[in-house]
Design a protein around this motif. Structure first.
Motif: not given
Length: 254
Positions: A3, A150, A153, A155-156, A158, A162, A181, A185
């Protein structure tokens, strides 16, 4: 899996990358994924890598030796390229060339050859920037509306970025959000883990700060604990669903 995140705000740039590589639960090791070129007064560049490790390492080695973008031109490196855009072109060319060269052999053994990079920094006389470079060699540039990019990995972590990061967010606050973040993750994916490498750079100040954050780093540990408690407190303060409280629920039970 890995990540990496880059955050470009009005005050400057922050890039963070983990060091974990995962080739199965019994084959986990650490490699540096953030590579920094720091020539005070001239340029500070950070390159984060994700995806097939042999592809990204070979591409970076090609860049260090020098890349010919056009026939007859002198080879260029990240140390000699005149602009950040040109650096993105060099990295894209190297990624594409490596995948074309060794990709078929790797794919014959059912190995995934996809890879991506983040390039961020500033060169004297130019604007600070942040790019996401894809396996195919094309790239996109970070903008004010969404001041982060990014890879890996993503998605966790984000939702944290955001919901909390804006272009006018102070750089220190951006670093805090970036680390949160990573904490989120790590909880969700064993393929992402400390230590993390981080580059911070203030706009028009061509000297970066590079540091490594271990899993037991006091600040990171405290940030993780405070974020966990803050989430629990916020959840308790929110009202319960109205159809699950009050006289109607009691009557339905009776």
């Amino acid at each position: 899996m890995t990540y990496c995140v880059g955050m470009l705000v009005e005050e400057g740039l922050a890039m963070i990358a983990d060091t974990r590589t995962n080739a199965g639960v019994d084959n986990i090791s650490s490699y540096r994924k953030l590579h920094v070129i720091d020539r005070p007064g001239d340029r500070v560049l950070g390159v984060c890598t994700a995806g097939n490790l042999s592809v990204t390492q070979t591409a970076l080695a090609m860049i260090r030796d020098g890349v010919h973008l056009n026939v007859g031109e002198e080879p260029e490196t990240l140390e000699t390229a005149p602009t950040l855009f040109r650096c993105a072109q060099l990295l894209g060319h190297a990624l594409r060339s490596v995948r074309q060269s060794i990709g078929p052999a790797l794919e014959a053994d059912s190995l995934n050859t996809s890879a991506s990079m983040l390039l961020g920094g500033q060169i004297a006389g130019g604007e600070m920037g942040l790019f996401l470079i894809y396996s195919q060699g094309n790239f996109i540039e970070c903008g004010r509306d969404t001041p982060h990019l990014q890879i890996g990995e993503l998605k966790y972590g984000k939702p944290i970025l955001e919901s909390g990061l804006a272009y006018d967010t102070p750089l220190a606050e951006a670093v805090k959000l970036g680390l949160i973040s990573f904490s989120t993750t790590m909880r969700c994916n064993v393929g992402v883990g400390a230590p993390f490498d981080m580059l911070t750079l203030k706009r028009d100040y061509l000297s970066g700060d590079v540091r490594r954050i271990e899993e037991d780093d006091p600040y990171f540990t405290d940030l993780h604990d405070q974020w966990t408690r803050a989430q629990a407190h916020a959840r308790r303060q929110m009202p319960a669903p109205p159809w699950m409280t009050g006289p109607r629920l009691a009557a339905s039970r009776g």
